[in-house]
Structure formats: C-alpha cells, structure tokens
Scaffold this motif. Sequence first.
Motif, PDB file in Angstrom:
ATOM      1  N   UNK A 183      31.975  13.055 -38.927  1.00 19.62           N
ATOM      2  CA  UNK A 183      31.033  12.017 -37.894  1.00 19.62           C
ATOM      3  C   UNK A 183      29.901  12.369 -38.093  1.00 19.62           C
ATOM      4  N   UNK A 184      29.078  12.825 -38.871  1.00 15.12           N
ATOM      5  CA  UNK A 184      27.375  13.177 -39.062  1.00 15.12           C
ATOM      6  C   UNK A 184      26.857  12.170 -38.706  1.00 15.12           C
ATOM      7  N   UNK A 185      26.937  10.863 -39.409  1.00 14.37           N
ATOM      8  CA  UNK A 185      26.137   9.722 -38.814  1.00 14.37           C
ATOM      9  C   UNK A 185      26.744   9.172 -37.448  1.00 14.37           C
ATOM     10  N   UNK A 186      27.589   9.317 -36.884  1.00 11.19           N
ATOM     11  CA  UNK A 186      28.316   8.069 -36.357  1.00 11.19           C
ATOM     12  C   UNK A 186      28.592   9.309 -34.507  1.00 11.19           C
ATOM     13  N   UNK A 187      26.971  10.344 -34.369  1.00  7.40           N
ATOM     14  CA  UNK A 187      27.835  10.942 -32.870  1.00  7.40           C
ATOM     15  C   UNK A 187      27.727  10.056 -31.761  1.00  7.40           C
ATOM     16  N   UNK A 188      27.762  10.210 -30.872  1.00  9.14           N
ATOM     17  CA  UNK A 188      28.206   9.160 -30.329  1.00  9.14           C
ATOM     18  C   UNK A 188      28.379   7.888 -30.484  1.00  9.14           C
ATOM     19  N   UNK A 189      28.828   6.846 -31.001  1.00  8.43           N
ATOM     20  CA  UNK A 189      28.939   6.002 -31.361  1.00  8.43           C
ATOM     21  C   UNK A 189      30.808   6.194 -30.673  1.00  8.43           C
ATOM     22  N   UNK A 190      30.737   4.794 -29.827  1.00  6.64           N
ATOM     23  CA  UNK A 190      31.742   4.931 -29.114  1.00  6.64           C
ATOM     24  C   UNK A 190      32.951   3.328 -31.059  1.00  6.64           C
ATOM     25  N   UNK A 191      33.368   3.420 -29.825  1.00  2.00           N
ATOM     26  CA  UNK A 191      34.875   2.169 -30.797  1.00  2.00           C
ATOM     27  C   UNK A 191      34.150   0.574 -30.578  1.00  2.00           C
ATOM     28  N   UNK A 192      33.669  -0.111 -29.125  1.00  2.00           N
ATOM     29  CA  UNK A 192      33.408  -1.080 -29.289  1.00  2.00           C
ATOM     30  C   UNK A 192      32.383  -1.098 -30.257  1.00  2.00           C
ATOM     31  N   UNK A 193      31.112   0.047 -30.743  1.00  2.00           N
ATOM     32  CA  UNK A 193      29.710  -0.010 -31.681  1.00  2.00           C
ATOM     33  C   UNK A 193      30.091   0.006 -32.592  1.00  2.00           C
ATOM     34  N   UNK A 194      31.664   0.574 -33.365  1.00  2.00           N
ATOM     35  CA  UNK A 194      32.069   0.223 -34.719  1.00  2.00           C
ATOM     36  C   UNK A 194      32.764  -1.227 -35.021  1.00  2.00           C
ATOM     37  N   UNK A 195      33.060  -1.556 -33.923  1.00  2.00           N
ATOM     38  CA  UNK A 195      33.468  -3.212 -34.157  1.00  2.00           C
ATOM     39  C   UNK A 195      32.173  -4.023 -33.997  1.00  2.00           C
ATOM     40  N   UNK A 196      31.383  -3.789 -33.421  1.00  2.53           N
ATOM     41  CA  UNK A 196      30.214  -5.048 -33.849  1.00  2.53           C
ATOM     42  C   UNK A 196      29.590  -4.462 -34.952  1.00  2.53           C
ATOM     43  N   UNK A 197      29.291  -3.114 -35.419  1.00  2.00           N
ATOM     44  CA  UNK A 197      29.208  -2.790 -37.240  1.00  2.00           C
ATOM     45  C   UNK A 197      29.610  -3.613 -38.016  1.00  2.00           C
ATOM     46  N   UNK A 198      30.744  -4.066 -37.463  1.00  2.37           N
ATOM     47  CA  UNK A 198      32.179  -4.333 -38.975  1.00  2.37           C
ATOM     48  C   UNK A 198      31.353  -6.187 -38.971  1.00  2.37           C
ATOM     49  N   UNK A 199      31.143  -6.611 -36.834  1.00  4.74           N
ATOM     50  CA  UNK A 199      30.989  -7.871 -37.225  1.00  4.74           C
ATOM     51  C   UNK A 199      29.654  -8.324 -37.814  1.00  4.74           C
ATOM     52  N   UNK A 200      29.396  -7.459 -37.138  1.00  2.00           N
ATOM     53  CA  UNK A 200      27.717  -7.580 -38.270  1.00  2.00           C
ATOM     54  C   UNK A 200      27.853  -8.232 -39.272  1.00  2.00           C
ATOM     55  N   UNK A 201      28.136  -6.737 -40.341  1.00  5.66           N
ATOM     56  CA  UNK A 201      28.649  -6.960 -41.609  1.00  5.66           C
ATOM     57  C   UNK A 201      28.686  -8.167 -41.846  1.00  5.66           C
ATOM     58  N   UNK A 202      29.919  -8.308 -41.479  1.00 11.53           N
ATOM     59  CA  UNK A 202      31.245 -10.259 -41.913  1.00 11.53           C
ATOM     60  C   UNK A 202      30.184 -11.266 -41.140  1.00 11.53           C
ATOM     61  N   UNK A 203      29.604 -11.692 -40.178  1.00  8.76           N
ATOM     62  CA  UNK A 203      28.362 -12.586 -40.440  1.00  8.76           C
ATOM     63  C   UNK A 203      27.551 -12.598 -41.194  1.00  8.76           C
ATOM     64  N   UNK A 204      27.010 -11.465 -41.404  1.00  6.65           N
ATOM     65  CA  UNK A 204      25.459 -11.429 -42.824  1.00  6.65           C
ATOM     66  C   UNK A 204      26.120 -11.716 -44.102  1.00  6.65           C
ATOM     67  N   UNK A 205      27.417 -11.176 -44.750  1.00  4.83           N
ATOM     68  CA  UNK A 205      27.966 -11.576 -46.096  1.00  4.83           C
ATOM     69  C   UNK A 205      28.490 -13.143 -45.466  1.00  4.83           C
ATOM     70  N   UNK A 206      28.833 -14.007 -44.723  1.00  9.33           N
ATOM     71  CA  UNK A 206      29.457 -15.376 -43.840  1.00  9.33           C
ATOM     72  C   UNK A 206      27.642 -16.220 -44.670  1.00  9.33           C
ATOM     73  N   UNK A 207      26.855 -15.877 -44.434  1.00  5.98           N
ATOM     74  CA  UNK A 207      25.537 -15.945 -44.436  1.00  5.98           C
ATOM     75  C   UNK A 207      25.052 -16.639 -45.766  1.00  5.98           C
ATOM     76  N   UNK A 208      25.936 -15.354 -46.753  1.00 10.76           N
ATOM     77  CA  UNK A 208      25.151 -15.675 -47.586  1.00 10.76           C
ATOM     78  C   UNK A 208      26.078 -16.023 -48.794  1.00 10.76           C
ATOM     79  N   UNK A 209      27.069 -16.549 -48.800  1.00 11.59           N
ATOM     80  CA  UNK A 209      28.209 -17.315 -49.436  1.00 11.59           C
ATOM     81  C   UNK A 209      29.157 -17.768 -48.772  1.00 11.59           C
ATOM     82  N   UNK A 210      29.056 -19.327 -49.415  1.00 10.27           N
ATOM     83  CA  UNK A 210      30.042 -20.255 -48.884  1.00 10.27           C
ATOM     84  C   UNK A 210      31.855 -19.727 -49.140  1.00 10.27           C
ATOM     85  N   UNK A 211      31.668 -19.567 -50.078  1.00  6.97           N
ATOM     86  CA  UNK A 211      32.896 -19.274 -50.779  1.00  6.97           C
ATOM     87  C   UNK A 211      33.643 -17.870 -50.081  1.00  6.97           C
ATOM     88  N   UNK A 212      32.690 -16.542 -49.329  1.00  3.91           N
ATOM     89  CA  UNK A 212      33.319 -16.271 -48.105  1.00  3.91           C
ATOM     90  C   UNK A 212      33.471 -16.594 -46.946  1.00  3.91           C
TER      91      UNK A 212
END
Length: 463
Positions: free
Chosen positions: A426-455
């Motif tokens: 956890x060199x880059x994750x110190x202090x992060x909670x599970x909810x933090x990881x979920x939000x980061x994943x969903x933010x990435x999903x939203x970004x990818x959905x905006x970039x491509x209609x196929x996605x």
Amino acid sequence: QAVDEAAAVDELRELLVKTQSIQERARERLGALQQREERLAQSSRKGFLRSLEEQIGLPPQVSWRVELIERASVLVEWSNPLSDEWTVENAQSLLTDNADGTWEGGQDSVWLGGADPRGGLLAAFSSPENQSVKAMRAMKWPSEDALIYCALSWPRPRIAIARGLSTSDPSFAACTYALSDVMFRQAKAQVEAGLAPPPLFRHLLGKFSLAEADGAWASIEEADAAGFRGLTSSVLVRARRAVAPDEDCLREGGFAQFCHSSRQLELQPSPVVCFISSGASDQGMHSAIITEGCDGEPTYGAFPPNTLYRLVEVKPAGWTAPNGVVVNQSLLIVRATYRQPSTSLAEGGAGKLVGSSATLQYGSRAAYIKGLSDVVDRPVLSMVREFTREMSWTDWKGVSYTLRGEWEYVTGPAVCRDDCTPGRRDALNDGKLPATFVEEVNAFIRQRREESSEIRQRLADQF
C-alpha cells in the motif's frame, strides 16, 4: 478422581449431543429464513446459465410440425388467455394443411400475414402471397426459415414455447429448438453480411407490452442481490425501429401499439425500452435479428427465447426518438445476450459465437452450478462471523496471519508497511478506505463511458 473424570466425560458427551441438536435446529431455521430472502432477492440471471438442453432436454426426433398438431390440446390449454372460445378441434383444424375450412379464424387470421387461416397454418405461411414471409425473404431470410419463424412466433405457439421453458416442460421442445435455431442462423448470417441493426423500441407496460408477455420486465429497474438490473426471458421479444413507414409508433406520450380489437394504433403511456445491438463476444450474440424491412433498411427485429437482457442506462423523459418526436416517457436502454441453442456450453469445440468451454469437467454444468449454489447461495455464517473465528497460519517466509487481522485490513483503512512478504504494501494507498477504492473505480468507469459509445453499451453505470 477416576469417578469424577468419568462423570465429566459423560457430561461433555451429553453436551456434544445437545450442541448437535441445537445446531441442526438452527440450520433448519436459518435455511428457511434464507430461502425466503432468496425468493425476495433472487438473481434473474440464474436461468441464463442453463442451456435449452438443460431446461427441456435434447432436441426430440419428432418435427416441430408434427409436435404442434400432436400437442394441440396443450396448445389450447396454455394459450387460452388469448381466447376462451379456442377449442382443440379449432387448433387441429388451423394447424393442419388440409383443414376442411369449417372454422372461421377471426382474430387469428390477423397473425397469419393476411392469409386465410381456414386452409391451415402451414398452408397460410407457405402461400406466395403471405405478406409476413415475403417481407422476411426481402431481408435475405431463406423461405423455410421464414416460414418456421412466422409459424412459431405466432402468439399461441410463442406462449406455449415460453411456458415450456419457464417450467422446464418439454411438450414443445421441437418447436423451441426449431425457432431458436432459425433465429440464431439468421443472426450469424447478419454478422457475415456486415449488417448492424439500429436501435429498436418497445413499450414496457400496457397492452401487448413486454411486461404483459413476461412479468419480470416490470421490475427491470430493480437491482437483484448481486446488483444486476435485468432479466432472463423465456419469451420471444419483437421490437420496432420507429422510422418510416413505421414512424407513428413513437409519440409524445409514449409508444403506440396496434390493437386488433380497434384496428388502429393506441397510445400506451409507458416507459419505452430501447434495444441496442453490438457485435458478438465470447458471451454470445448481442444483436437484434432483423425480421422485416423497407427498401432494404431494417424496420422490425426480434430476440429469441432464453435471452438475457441487461439494463445499461436509464434516460429521463424528454429524449428525442428517431422520428424526431420528443417523448415524455423514460427510456430504458438494454443490451441482449443469447447463445447458440443446440450446442451445450459444456461441450468442446464451440465456435467464436458461443460461450467458452469449461477448463475442468465436473460431471455436467448443471451439477456444477447446483453444487456451487449449495455453497454460496445460503451460507451458514456471514463473512463477518467467518473471519471472527480463531484461525492463524504462516506463509512461506514464516510471517504469521490471523483471520481477524486480515478482516480488519480489508475492511479498514489501508496501512503502508515495509515488512510484508511481497515487499512494501500500500505504498500509494495509505489511509484509503474500501469506499475510496469503489469511488475511484466508478470515476474511471464514468470517464471511459464518456469516451466511447461502445463502452457505454458494455459497462454498467457503476459497480
């Protein structure tokens, strides 16, 4: 002292017996409660794991034509909500090529492409003047396949096929395989021809709606226990493009459905479902099967029985239909998945349009799924209680771990450590909670959905 020890042994044995009895009663009670929870929040995807072979057995030797006539009494029983006056004699007369013409077909003649039903169902669809078959042949359907589709997508056989699948009743197995086979053949032909079906539409609620044919559609917006929104339907689904010459089906108030009693389009004030098509994947086919068109352009399409529909996106009222009308109903965008009907996924040698074979064989896929469900569907303990038990172990470097410690790690804040077996943790994750990881994943999903209609078609809104 020996007497005391013997008494203690007897007491402990009695305690073990009582404990076993208490455990058995607790398991029975827990199982009953979990069964109730399972009924309330059952995943509608479970049915999709089963092939036609697992639901209704292998394809029978009898032809679908013979099966329809021999099962006339069952067809009447299962489809009588359409007409209480339909009798076995009527069914046999309509289903045979040499009907004596003594029965007036009434509303049923509407479904036969304008042909006279008194000459028999198959004769009606075999007629060169049958408008339904002619429209399908114009979209490159082979004549025999078009006849099979028209005959078996007719409401009464369609209801019987759906009921047989939903109850694992093989009474119409030959019809089910025949209909599914011709539809999958045409789906593959579309892929080879490079045909990309446009979005198709159908109303969710109301007369002749998706929910009327299969009640599970009414709750498609509700997530199941796994967070999935969708259903596996045993009913053949037909939908429309809503462009000329069929542009009148989408109006400001919703979807306009042709009703045979009034002989006109009637507005159904209901949410509208949009079926989007995409290319084949290792999960199966995701494209509508075009059944009719106009000047070579597709206008009508269908999906076979035993298709999985996943809700991809919900648009609020005020979206613009292909005909330019702004519709004041919500739009539910779904993606379909269906597989080759006559090839079990457990068999080897499947093509690229069929799901991958299992790496390991476990008797049968049905036995594997049942065995897995016994373990994961109704566990005796919750995950929290499982990890509060006293259990420890050491890894190959001698580092000790406990269940409690691992549970605290995965449910609490991440802590950067240098003394872990793999190295620094956890060199880059110190202090992060599970909810933090979920939000980061969903933010990435939203970004990818905006970039491509196929996605956008393939990825859910969030996880």
